[in-house]
Design an enzyme around this catalytic site. Structure first.
Site, mmCIF file in Angstrom:
data_model
loop_
_atom_site.group_PDB
_atom_site.id
_atom_site.type_symbol
_atom_site.label_atom_id
_atom_site.label_comp_id
_atom_site.label_asym_id
_atom_site.label_seq_id
_atom_site.Cartn_x
_atom_site.Cartn_y
_atom_site.Cartn_z
ATOM 1 N N GLU A 1 76.451 56.369 45.672
ATOM 2 C CA GLU A 1 75.768 57.570 45.226
ATOM 3 C C GLU A 1 76.200 58.860 45.928
ATOM 4 O O GLU A 1 76.118 59.932 45.342
ATOM 5 C CB GLU A 1 74.259 57.385 45.409
ATOM 6 C CG GLU A 1 73.636 56.326 44.511
ATOM 7 C CD GLU A 1 73.725 56.686 43.045
ATOM 8 O OE1 GLU A 1 73.382 57.837 42.679
ATOM 9 O OE2 GLU A 1 74.163 55.825 42.258
ATOM 10 N N SER B 1 16.979 21.374 34.953
ATOM 11 C CA SER B 1 16.146 20.932 36.076
ATOM 12 C C SER B 1 16.689 21.326 37.440
ATOM 13 O O SER B 1 16.015 21.109 38.447
ATOM 14 C CB SER B 1 15.957 19.417 36.021
ATOM 15 O OG SER B 1 15.149 19.075 34.910
#
Length: 737
Positions: free
Chosen positions: A92, A366
């Site tokens: 770059e 229950s």
């Protein structure tokens, strides 16, 4: 030279041109000076430039559960290998460490492209790219003014910041394709490793990708050829800047790319876990933006091994032919912290994101009797309190709807342990009337059941039987209250959150007393009898005490087993999408069948290797050192509650409303560990400190000594059909053994 006293026109034009050019130059210098003075380095960055996704971990804080948001994890430059840095510089900006942060040639080329209407071209330095992507106010403009700002800021950054700082921001900001922002995410995306472990070839490929991330993300055919060419140019560039020798460059080969995969792929139960973490984060005030871009480290409460155990428990116990409409929920809560350590969300998150354990709420059946029992004990009633166990029972609030027991069995006047052990419906309806339904609601709410789920049923005589709907997590959290000695801690799924600055926020559920310690101890004792010789014997763990409660609603639309050891509370429920009865292999299910078996399969794994802890001692109820009837004995003591012994089947295996159905067959003795029964089971060995009370304190879990029939340690069935060596001693209605 003059002719006739006149200057030549050419010289005059040249002078004017030079003056005009000078004015232009001076003006440009002035404009640049003004721009320089008026263009400070921005004091803010672009949100996306520094945004980091959050990482969610299992409870160990090390094992990654999932990732969410922007796929970036910023790393210091020191963690980036020098070969990777050199590859990026070679690709770059080879003059990076020598230039002033700006490429004049590239800048003027880009400005000319803008003026002529052509597409903006490259040529920018690493510093310029960093400035454009990092600082706010630059990225969206496409004009000469924006380019001038970029140049000025780049020059100032080069003057005020070290080159290494610039390179670090660049590497953490640039997009590499495959959904990866920054070099660390890119290393994971392309090679499945941290950036610190990249070699020369891999680093060179990431540098090559920067130019065309979309094209080189997953190259094939001509794109692969182009990627190889670009990669080789990067490697050759590294020799030109002295980062590699020609021999090293020649020996470097094209790397093997990892197959692309979704950035945040979820497997198994991960989707369900992530949904619950996200929901709790939102409740705690964390916005989506913060989670997706804030770089949070979120430590969940989920134990990876226990999550796997939960899934195995469900998939291994449930028959292969079980209808897909039958759903199973499982949730496990740490009583000491309120943390949800494991749960089972469902078969397939991608196909159905509705969670079986958190989102699904079905009638508690229950299992709710445990809260009714707590309400009674907390309000002055004892385990010896007599209640009406006859069937059917009619209450004033619903005269046209008599409430039956299983098979229509009548138990007469029984105490609360018998009522709990055998899940006697009418006894708990009577108990609810005695203690007051408002107090039942209060107890359930104190144990963590949300008020809005209780309020619609607060006046119903059947409230104690579990007409209110709860989730598996809520019920596990409620039962954890008993395990914690009556202290409730809200269930939660997040242990801590660490923000990007390192600030740690811990989330601890503050305990609040739901009911007294003795209430919890007495209720726990009654619930152990459910497992030792009642409807929940299929849930028994042979190496440690267990307390729990079965639950079966009207028509078996939902079936439950909720239980606990001192260290962990777990609830399992089963139900159908279409609210039809839960039928498996042609058999209608009860809480004591598959739910109890799934519970035992999970808890066997969860408790493996954990120390055996005893439950606290209950009140003096039922302790008779020399045998005989206890204080609450009833006429049918000789053969248990229905004439068939504690571990046997009930008279009628059919299931009227809110019936737990038949107890499961005795799964056998506890084994040979320290809690094993003595020779001849029913008699006990009489020598240990916790057998015959004449030789030491009575033991709730082993077999009774002489005169203490129905010792729970054996899960004994019908004494008329059991092997004689397994029969218990003379009858006592409520064994202390």
């Amino acid at each position: 030279m003059r002719e006739g006293g006149k200057r030549r026109p050419g010289r005059r034009f040249l002078r004017l041109t030079l003056i005009a050019l000078g004015v232009v130059i001076v003006s440009m210098v002035g404009v640049l000076g003004v721009v320089w003075a008026m263009t400070p380095i921005p004091d803010s960055t672009q949100p996306k430039a520094t945004a980091q996704g959050s990482v969610i971990y299992y409870r160990d804080g090390k094992t990654v559960l999932a990732k969410q948001g922007v796929n970036r994890r910023s790393v210091p430059l020191a963690q980036v290998p020098e070969s990777v840095r050199n590859a990026v510089i070679a690709a770059e900006n080879r003059s990076f460490y020598d230039d002033k942060g700006v490429s004049l040639r590239g800048t003027f080329r880009a400005m000319w492209s803008t003026v002529t209407g052509q597409q903006l071209q490259g040529g920018s330095t690493i510093t310029q790219q960093m400035v454009r992507n990092y600082y706010s106010g630059l990225s969206q403009e496409r004009s000469i003014v924006r380019k001038l700002k970029e140049v000025m800021i780049s020059l100032k950054v080069d003057q005020s910041k070290p080159k290494d700082w610039v390179l670090e921001q660049y590497l953490n900001t640039i997009y590499f394709g495959r959904g990866a922002d920054g070099v660390q995410a890119a290393a994971q995306a392309y090679f499945g490793k941290d950036v610190a472990k990249l070699d020369v070839a891999e680093g060179a490929y990431l540098a090559a990708v920067i130019q065309q991330p979309s094209r080189f993300a997953d190259p094939h055919g001509a794109d692969l050829d182009a990627a190889r060419t670009r990669w080789r140019s990067v490697v050759d560039g590294m020799t030109q800047i002295g980062a590699l020798t020609p021999q090293q460059a020649a020996a470097t080969t094209f790397p093997v790319l990892r197959k692309p995969r979704p950035v945040f792929s979820l497997k198994g139960q991960q989707g369900y876990m992530l949904d619950q973490v996200a929901a709790e984060l939102k409740r705690r005030g964390y916005t989506d933006e913060t989670v997706n871009q804030g770089g949070l480290k979120i430590v969940s409460t989920f134990d990876k091994n226990l999550m796997a155990a939960a899934q195995r428990a469900v998939t291994s116990v449930m028959p292969a032919g079980t209808a897909k409409k039958v759903r199973t929920g499982l949730a496990a809560v740490d009583p000491g912290t309120g943390e949800v350590v494991a749960f089972y969300g469902g078969r397939d998150y991608d196909a159905n994101k509705f969670d079986n354990s958190f989102s699904a709420k079905v009638q508690a059946g229950s299992t709710f009797k445990a809260y009714t029992l707590a309400a009674a004990l907390e309000n002055g009633l004892g385990l010896g309190t007599r209640v009406n166990g006859n069937s059917p029972m009619t209450v004033a609030s619903a005269p046209d709807h008599p409430i039956p027991n299983s098979g229509g069995t009548s138990y007469g006047q029984i105490d609360l342990v018998t009522a709990t052990r055998n899940s006697v419906n009418t006894a708990f309806v009577d108990l609810g009337q005695k203690v007051g339904l408002d107090k039942v609601v209060k107890a359930a709410k104190a144990a963590g059941i949300p008020a809005e789920q209780l309020t619609p049923h607060r006046g119903a005589a059947t409230l104690p039987l579990g007409v209110a709907s709860v989730s598996a997590v809520q019920n596990a959290s409620g039962f954890a209250t008993f395990a914690a000695g009556g202290v409730h801690r809200d269930a939660h799924v997040i242990r801590s959150v660490t923000d990007a600055t390192g600030k740690v926020t811990k989330f601890d559920a503050k305990g609040r007393r739901a009911f007294g310690e003795q209430t919890a101890a007495d209720a726990t004792y009654a619930l152990t009898q459910v497992v030792e010789g009642g409807t929940g014997s299929a849930a028994r763990l042979y190496d440690r005490p267990v307390a729990g409660k079965t639950g079966t609603t009207d028509g078996s639309v939902s079936v439950w087993f909720a239980g606990f050891t001192p260290q962990l509370a777990t609830a399992v429920d089963m139900f159908r999408d279409d609210h039809k009865p839960v039928v498996i292999n042609g058999a209608v299910q009860y809480g004591g069948s598959y739910p109890a078996q799934v519970w035992r399969a999970f808890m066997t794994e969860a408790m493996k290797g954990k120390p055996v802890k005893e439950f606290p001692e209950p009140s003096d109820y039922g302790y008779d050192p020399y045998g005989g009837d206890g204080p609450s004995a009833s006429p049918d003591d000789g053969y248990g509650d229905d004439g068939y012994g504690d571990g046997g089947f009930r008279d009628d295996p059919s299931a009227p409303p809110f019936d737990d159905g038949p107890p499961s067959p005795d799964p056998g003795d506890r084994g040979t560990g320290p809690r094993n029964d003595g020779p001849g089971d029913g008699q006990g060995d009489g020598t240990g400190p916790q057998n015959d009370p004449r030789n030491g304190p009575p033991d709730r879990t082993g077999d009774g000594g002489p005169g203490q029939g129905f010792g729970d340690g054996t899960g004994g069935g019908d004494p008329r059909t059991q092997d004689p060596a397994r029969q218990e001693g003379p009858a006592q209605r409520f064994p202390v053994g």
